[in-house]
Write a protein that holds these residues in place. Structure first.
Motif, PDB file in Angstrom:
ATOM      1  N   TYR A  87      38.493  -6.912 -39.506  1.00 68.34           N
ATOM      2  CA  TYR A  87      38.569  -6.577 -40.914  1.00 68.34           C
ATOM      3  C   TYR A  87      39.861  -5.859 -41.227  1.00 68.34           C
ATOM      4  O   TYR A  87      40.360  -5.061 -40.454  1.00 68.34           O
ATOM      5  CB  TYR A  87      37.349  -5.772 -41.381  1.00 68.34           C
ATOM      6  CG  TYR A  87      36.826  -4.748 -40.406  1.00 68.34           C
ATOM      7  CD1 TYR A  87      37.000  -3.392 -40.644  1.00 68.34           C
ATOM      8  CD2 TYR A  87      36.169  -5.124 -39.243  1.00 68.34           C
ATOM      9  CE1 TYR A  87      36.511  -2.436 -39.761  1.00 68.34           C
ATOM     10  CE2 TYR A  87      35.684  -4.193 -38.348  1.00 68.34           C
ATOM     11  CZ  TYR A  87      35.862  -2.843 -38.621  1.00 68.34           C
ATOM     12  OH  TYR A  87      35.393  -1.904 -37.738  1.00 68.34           O
ATOM     13  N   THR A  88      40.409  -6.247 -42.383  1.00 67.83           N
ATOM     14  CA  THR A  88      41.654  -5.675 -42.864  1.00 67.83           C
ATOM     15  C   THR A  88      41.486  -5.370 -44.350  1.00 67.83           C
ATOM     16  O   THR A  88      40.605  -5.921 -45.005  1.00 67.83           O
ATOM     17  CB  THR A  88      42.833  -6.655 -42.694  1.00 67.83           C
ATOM     18  OG1 THR A  88      42.511  -7.872 -43.374  1.00 67.83           O
ATOM     19  CG2 THR A  88      43.127  -6.939 -41.236  1.00 67.83           C
ATOM     20  N   ILE A  89      42.333  -4.512 -44.863  1.00 64.07           N
ATOM     21  CA  ILE A  89      42.306  -4.209 -46.288  1.00 64.07           C
ATOM     22  C   ILE A  89      43.439  -4.962 -46.954  1.00 64.07           C
ATOM     23  O   ILE A  89      44.587  -4.885 -46.515  1.00 64.07           O
ATOM     24  CB  ILE A  89      42.467  -2.696 -46.541  1.00 64.07           C
ATOM     25  CG1 ILE A  89      41.304  -1.946 -45.925  1.00 64.07           C
ATOM     26  CG2 ILE A  89      42.567  -2.408 -48.037  1.00 64.07           C
ATOM     27  CD1 ILE A  89      41.419  -0.440 -46.024  1.00 64.07           C
ATOM     28  N   ASP A  90      43.097  -5.715 -48.004  1.00 67.15           N
ATOM     29  CA  ASP A  90      44.120  -6.396 -48.773  1.00 67.15           C
ATOM     30  C   ASP A  90      44.921  -5.327 -49.532  1.00 67.15           C
ATOM     31  O   ASP A  90      44.342  -4.556 -50.299  1.00 67.15           O
ATOM     32  CB  ASP A  90      43.478  -7.372 -49.758  1.00 67.15           C
ATOM     33  CG  ASP A  90      44.528  -8.122 -50.549  1.00 67.15           C
ATOM     34  OD1 ASP A  90      45.099  -7.514 -51.485  1.00 67.15           O
ATOM     35  OD2 ASP A  90      44.777  -9.296 -50.241  1.00 67.15           O
ATOM     36  N   PRO A  91      46.238  -5.240 -49.302  1.00 62.86           N
ATOM     37  CA  PRO A  91      47.029  -4.168 -49.909  1.00 62.86           C
ATOM     38  C   PRO A  91      47.057  -4.216 -51.441  1.00 62.86           C
ATOM     39  O   PRO A  91      47.173  -3.185 -52.087  1.00 62.86           O
ATOM     40  CB  PRO A  91      48.433  -4.369 -49.332  1.00 62.86           C
ATOM     41  CG  PRO A  91      48.441  -5.704 -48.695  1.00 62.86           C
ATOM     42  CD  PRO A  91      47.031  -6.123 -48.462  1.00 62.86           C
ATOM     43  N   MET A  92      46.913  -5.393 -52.029  1.00 62.08           N
ATOM     44  CA  MET A  92      46.966  -5.526 -53.487  1.00 62.08           C
ATOM     45  C   MET A  92      45.629  -5.167 -54.137  1.00 62.08           C
ATOM     46  O   MET A  92      45.582  -4.394 -55.073  1.00 62.08           O
ATOM     47  CB  MET A  92      47.355  -6.961 -53.883  1.00 62.08           C
ATOM     48  CG  MET A  92      48.733  -7.367 -53.421  1.00 62.08           C
ATOM     49  SD  MET A  92      50.047  -6.469 -54.257  1.00 62.08           S
ATOM     50  CE  MET A  92      49.969  -7.206 -55.862  1.00 62.08           C
TER      51      MET A  92
END
Length: 129
Positions: A87-92
């Motif tokens: 899992y990653t966080i979408d920067p936008m």
């Protein structure tokens, strides 16, 4: 023995990595959406569903990033397979993108994908997303 092929599924979740960590890596969290009951002893996870039991060995885990297991049946058959949730966080948008990697035989892939869709549906209900 039929060869298993890797596939990936991607889901957008409105939650935080901290909440996801608990739900993906702790027995309490996993038993809220992934299995009816989960018992962890050292690096061995025992998952219980509808009277059946499957064991998986934890291969790696990093808070805020991923967790990866290998089913014992595949390990015994010396298959280079695993299932992983990254899992990653979408920067936008700041949403969490959950990527599930798994392996399946060609004839079983549709069934396994449906199972993941159902499991992630349960996860979405737990996090309220």
């Amino acid at each position: 023995m039929t060869k298993k092929e890797q596939f990936e599924l991607e889901y957008v979740l409105r939650t935080s990595p901290k909440v996801l960590d608990k739900l993906l890596s702790t027995p309490d969290g996993l038993s809220e959406w992934f299995a009816e009951d989960v018992i962890v002893k050292d690096d061995m996870y025992t998952f219980h569903w509808d009277g059946s039991e499957e064991q998986a060995r934890l291969i790696s885990k990093k808070a805020g990033e991923h967790i990866k297991w290998q089913w014992l049946n595949d390990e015994e058959d010396e298959l280079e397979t695993y299932f992983e949730m990254k899992y990653t966080i979408d920067p936008m948008t700041k949403v969490v993108i959950l990527t599930v990697s798994d392996f399946a035989e060609k004839t079983e892939k549709d069934e396994i994908v449906r199972l993941w869709e159902s499991q992630i549906g349960d996860l979405r209900r737990v996090i309220g997303a």
